[in-house]
Scaffold this active site. Sequence first.
Site, short mmCIF file in Angstrom:
data_model
loop_
_atom_site.label_atom_id
_atom_site.label_comp_id
_atom_site.label_asym_id
_atom_site.label_seq_id
_atom_site.Cartn_x
_atom_site.Cartn_y
_atom_site.Cartn_z
CB THR A 45 -0.98 0.15 1.32
OG1 THR A 45 -0.16 -0.41 2.37
CG2 THR A 45 -1.99 -0.85 1.10
CG HIS A 50 6.41 0.63 7.60
ND1 HIS A 50 6.29 0.06 8.66
CD2 HIS A 50 5.45 0.72 7.00
CE1 HIS A 50 4.90 -0.20 8.61
NE2 HIS A 50 4.43 0.06 7.56
CG HIS A 53 6.37 -3.89 5.89
ND1 HIS A 53 6.25 -2.64 5.77
CD2 HIS A 53 5.13 -4.31 5.97
CE1 HIS A 53 5.14 -2.21 5.22
NE2 HIS A 53 4.35 -3.27 5.61
CE LYS A 87 -3.81 1.43 8.11
NZ LYS A 87 -2.98 2.59 7.86
NE ARG A 91 -4.82 -0.14 5.08
CZ ARG A 91 -3.55 -0.83 5.29
NH1 ARG A 91 -2.59 -0.56 4.25
NH2 ARG A 91 -3.60 -1.58 6.48
CD GLN A 176 -4.52 -12.01 5.84
OE1 GLN A 176 -4.90 -10.82 5.90
NE2 GLN A 176 -3.59 -12.56 6.90
CG ASP A 197 -1.89 -6.04 12.66
OD1 ASP A 197 -1.16 -6.87 12.42
OD2 ASP A 197 -1.92 -4.94 12.04
CE LYS A 232 0.64 0.31 14.23
NZ LYS A 232 -0.19 0.32 13.15
CE LYS A 235 2.61 5.78 13.42
NZ LYS A 235 2.03 6.12 12.22
CB THR A 236 10.34 9.94 11.59
OG1 THR A 236 9.63 10.12 10.21
CG2 THR A 236 11.03 8.85 11.76
#
Length: 412
Positions: A45, A50, A53, A87, A91, A176, A197, A232, A235-236
């Site tokens: 997506t 990141h 993963h 979420k 999305r 899935q 999740d 989480k 994150k930046t």
Amino acid sequence: MFTNGTHVYDVLAERGYIAQVTDADAVRDLLSRPGVTFYIGFDPTADSLHVGHLLQLMVMAHMQRAGHRPIAILGVGTAMVGDPSGKCDMRRMLTQADIEYNAGRFRKQMERLVDFRDGRALMASNGDWLLGLNYIAFLRDIGAHFSVNRMLTADCYRQRMEHGLTFLEFNYMIMQSYDFLHLYRAYGCRLQLGGDDQWSNILGGIDLIRRKDGGEAYGMTFRLLTTGDGRKMGKTERGALWLDPERTSPYEFHQYWRNVDDADVANCLRLLTFLPMDRVRELSALQGEAVNEAKKVLAYEVTALVHGEEAAREAERQAEALFGGAGRSETMPTTVLERTKVAEGVGLLDVLAAAGLVSSKSEGRRLIAQGGLTLNGEPVTDPNRTLEIGDFPEGAAYLRKGKKIHHRVVLE
RNA sequence: GGGAGGAUUCCCGAGUGGCUAAAGGGGGCAGACUGUAAAUCUGUUGUCGACGACUUCGGUGGUUCGAAUCCACCUCCUCCCA
């Protein structure tokens, strides 16, 4: 199978990866013999993986080192639907072209951690079997085995009940589940791994395999990469911490780990490096200022895994140059200015904005007003200051924003 | 299909005709203290040619000296009923 004499299941457990297992004894038993085929899905997506993963890739690598066979599924088909798990909002819908492009990027990044040569690991796109499905046939064949009542109680859907859930996303679990069935049939894959999740989606597949083929399959999920207080990680300011060096430079990536919270260091060492546990324990025991040593090792190791040892050493060198004292380096982010323009006088604010150090000149004014900017080591006080040739001894000027952000400006 | 409510600056969320570039919180940025950590304290957080000017409160048009606030239409979202 075993790594250094330790059962891979125990390795994963000791390092703290495992969140839930459908049947811990059965899975451990299954993994006692080499060559177990398992899969993890990645939905393309975004155009880069990141750190979230990265954790999954680490597990894949551990498993592969122990002699098992990973299948990495690029979720080209599932990304067309969109996973509602975790979420709050739906999305953005991606085009198939975007998804295919992203999948290609994922593939490259995965190859760094998992060995796909000679069939030691497989990679496949679930678009191959999902995109061509016939609606009615699929509903009758697969849909008939899913109870809406039960699906609605799944955590991932329940969370969405108040904010709205579209029928499109509601189908994600079925997609899935079908993946798992497909891989079970095509490769004898009996184990699916994933982030925590994904638990209910994995269970869906296991049920489907039992109902359709009477087969027994297993699932195991991993803790999400979170900070000590449950947020989480990765994150930046600019969003996620990407594995793509174009999106997050190796230096920036390195610095992220160099600066993690003390409380998270031990966790990161176990989950994101392959250092032996003895070494991990040794580093995790450090207290006070000495924790910095552990952070240095962490930053180097993780960066080396993702970007290679050369890039990791380079990032390390750069950090030492900047924080060690000199504060200048050939490799730091650089902006080039034309000599003639500078001769006429260039506004410092314009340079700051052009270099991306500030998002607007107003922000630059505030920065200077608050004493947050230095030029060649000297605090800047005048927001209307211009850069002159004299500011470039040896052809370069050095800007520092706050304590950590360094930038070089050179003349051409 | 019928009814109710909602859309505010990065996020959450006040504001219901001028005192509003818009409370408060979160997040971000900077300063102090430090260990390139955390916590804490302080400042700041629309833009620009900057003691002033300009643009923002889902969209379009209107009422008014003056609107985020009132009216009309539109778009999207949530909830209740079918």
